[in-house]
Design a protein around this motif. Structure first.
Motif, mmCIF file in Angstrom:
data_model
loop_
_atom_site.group_PDB
_atom_site.id
_atom_site.type_symbol
_atom_site.label_atom_id
_atom_site.label_comp_id
_atom_site.label_asym_id
_atom_site.label_seq_id
_atom_site.Cartn_x
_atom_site.Cartn_y
_atom_site.Cartn_z
ATOM 1 N N GLY A 57 0.837 -1.305 0.124
ATOM 2 C CA GLY A 57 -0.024 -0.154 0.021
ATOM 3 C C GLY A 57 0.977 1.309 -0.040
ATOM 4 N N VAL A 58 0.298 2.401 -0.294
ATOM 5 C CA VAL A 58 0.934 3.554 -0.475
ATOM 6 C C VAL A 58 0.883 4.452 0.553
ATOM 7 N N LEU A 59 0.172 3.972 1.603
ATOM 8 C CA LEU A 59 -0.132 4.848 3.136
ATOM 9 C C LEU A 59 0.780 4.356 4.064
ATOM 10 N N PRO A 60 1.271 5.233 4.749
ATOM 11 C CA PRO A 60 2.175 4.781 5.891
ATOM 12 C C PRO A 60 1.259 4.206 6.690
ATOM 13 N N PRO A 61 1.901 3.230 7.372
ATOM 14 C CA PRO A 61 1.102 2.296 8.524
ATOM 15 C C PRO A 61 0.363 2.902 9.415
ATOM 16 N N ARG A 62 0.960 4.113 10.096
ATOM 17 C CA ARG A 62 0.053 4.812 11.027
ATOM 18 C C ARG A 62 -1.222 5.412 10.421
ATOM 19 N N LEU A 63 -1.017 5.953 9.280
ATOM 20 C CA LEU A 63 -2.304 6.600 8.640
ATOM 21 C C LEU A 63 -3.066 5.535 8.023
ATOM 22 N N GLU A 65 -3.825 2.882 9.784
ATOM 23 C CA GLU A 65 -4.603 2.350 11.222
ATOM 24 C C GLU A 65 -5.366 3.576 11.564
ATOM 25 N N LEU A 66 -4.985 4.881 11.478
ATOM 26 C CA LEU A 66 -5.972 5.976 11.575
ATOM 27 C C LEU A 66 -7.107 6.009 10.736
ATOM 28 N N ILE A 67 -7.126 5.615 9.370
ATOM 29 C CA ILE A 67 -8.246 5.485 8.561
ATOM 30 C C ILE A 67 -9.093 4.299 8.765
ATOM 31 N N ALA A 68 -8.510 3.306 9.164
ATOM 32 C CA ALA A 68 -9.452 2.093 9.635
ATOM 33 C C ALA A 68 -10.132 2.395 10.897
ATOM 34 N N LEU A 69 -9.644 3.287 11.830
ATOM 35 C CA LEU A 69 -10.326 3.487 12.973
ATOM 36 C C LEU A 69 -11.404 4.401 12.743
ATOM 37 N N ARG A 70 -11.265 5.349 11.908
ATOM 38 C CA ARG A 70 -11.983 6.445 11.638
ATOM 39 C C ARG A 70 -13.441 6.095 10.836
ATOM 40 N N VAL A 71 -12.827 4.933 9.812
ATOM 41 C CA VAL A 71 -14.205 4.244 9.188
ATOM 42 C C VAL A 71 -15.148 3.406 10.240
ATOM 43 N N ALA A 72 -14.013 2.731 11.099
ATOM 44 C CA ALA A 72 -14.735 1.872 12.111
ATOM 45 C C ALA A 72 -16.000 2.740 13.134
ATOM 46 N N HIS A 73 -15.215 4.026 13.389
ATOM 47 C CA HIS A 73 -16.087 4.779 14.430
ATOM 48 C C HIS A 73 -17.296 5.355 13.506
ATOM 49 N N ASN A 74 -17.151 5.739 12.262
ATOM 50 C CA ASN A 74 -17.986 6.345 11.371
ATOM 51 C C ASN A 74 -19.162 5.236 11.121
ATOM 52 N N CYS A 75 -18.988 4.021 11.187
ATOM 53 C CA CYS A 75 -19.814 2.697 11.022
ATOM 54 C C CYS A 75 -20.390 2.263 12.327
ATOM 55 N N GLY A 76 -20.036 2.871 13.111
ATOM 56 C CA GLY A 76 -20.533 2.370 14.652
ATOM 57 C C GLY A 76 -19.881 0.942 14.698
ATOM 58 N N SER A 77 -18.865 0.527 14.125
ATOM 59 C CA SER A 77 -18.425 -0.859 14.409
ATOM 60 C C SER A 77 -17.281 -1.126 15.506
ATOM 61 N N THR A 78 -17.600 -1.582 16.623
ATOM 62 C CA THR A 78 -16.781 -1.856 17.650
ATOM 63 C C THR A 78 -15.840 -2.833 17.199
ATOM 64 N N TYR A 79 -16.190 -3.661 16.412
ATOM 65 C CA TYR A 79 -15.445 -4.755 16.109
ATOM 66 C C TYR A 79 -14.262 -4.331 15.314
ATOM 67 N N GLU A 80 -14.540 -3.833 14.005
ATOM 68 C CA GLU A 80 -13.381 -3.368 13.402
ATOM 69 C C GLU A 80 -12.418 -2.084 14.313
ATOM 70 N N GLY A 81 -13.014 -1.444 15.374
ATOM 71 C CA GLY A 81 -12.317 -0.551 15.965
ATOM 72 C C GLY A 81 -11.330 -1.364 16.889
ATOM 73 N N THR A 82 -11.377 -2.585 17.284
ATOM 74 C CA THR A 82 -10.609 -3.360 18.301
ATOM 75 C C THR A 82 -9.722 -4.327 17.238
ATOM 76 N N SER A 83 -10.129 -4.472 15.971
ATOM 77 C CA SER A 83 -9.091 -5.551 15.187
ATOM 78 C C SER A 83 -8.017 -4.814 14.593
ATOM 79 N N THR A 84 -8.047 -3.509 14.659
ATOM 80 C CA THR A 84 -6.634 -3.012 14.082
ATOM 81 C C THR A 84 -5.571 -2.899 15.278
ATOM 82 N N SER A 85 -4.171 -2.828 14.870
ATOM 83 C CA SER A 85 -3.093 -2.638 15.976
ATOM 84 C C SER A 85 -3.536 -1.508 16.714
ATOM 85 N N ALA A 86 -4.084 -0.327 16.305
ATOM 86 C CA ALA A 86 -4.068 0.917 17.429
ATOM 87 C C ALA A 86 -5.255 0.514 17.877
#
Length: 92
Positions: A57-63, A65-86
Motif C-alpha cells: 500500500g502507498v499509505l504509511p502504516p500509522r495513517l 490504522e487511523l483511517i481504519a479506526l475512523r471508518v470503524a467509528h463512522n460505521c459504529g463498528s466496535t469490532y473493526e475498532g478493536t481489530s486494528t493494531s491501534a
C-alpha cells in the motif's frame, strides 16, 4: 441481524487453511473474514487483495490504522475498532 461465521467443521480443507492464515496468535479469526467463508470462492482472493494493500500500500502504516479506526467509528463498528493494531493497544 448479522450473519454469523459458518462452523469450521462444515468448511472444506482449503477454506480452513485460508482462514488459518487470518487467525491471530490468540486463535481468533477476524470475524469479517470468517463470515466470507459462507462463499469459499471469496476467501482466497480477498486475502490476496488485503495482503497486497498491507504490504504494498502507498499509505504509511500509522495513517492506514487511523483511517481504519475512523471508518470503524463512522460505521459504529466496535469490532473493526478493536481489530486494528491501534485499537488493540487502546484501553477498553
Amino acid at each position: 441481524m448479522r450473519l454469523p461465521p459458518p462452523e469450521r467443521s462444515s468448511l472444506d480443507d482449503e477454506t480452513n487453511e485460508l482462514l488459518a492464515l487470518a487467525t491471530a496468535p490468540s486463535g481468533e479469526t477476524a470475524e469479517t473474514i470468517a463470515v466470507m467463508a459462507h462463499c469459499p470462492a471469496l476467501v482466497g482472493p480477498f486475502l490476496s487483495w488485503a495482503m497486497a494493500l498491507h504490504t504494498n500500500g502507498v499509505l504509511p502504516p500509522r495513517l492506514h490504522e487511523l483511517i481504519a479506526l475512523r471508518v470503524a467509528h463512522n460505521c459504529g463498528s466496535t469490532y473493526e475498532g478493536t481489530s486494528t493494531s491501534a485499537g488493540r493497544n487502546r484501553p477498553a
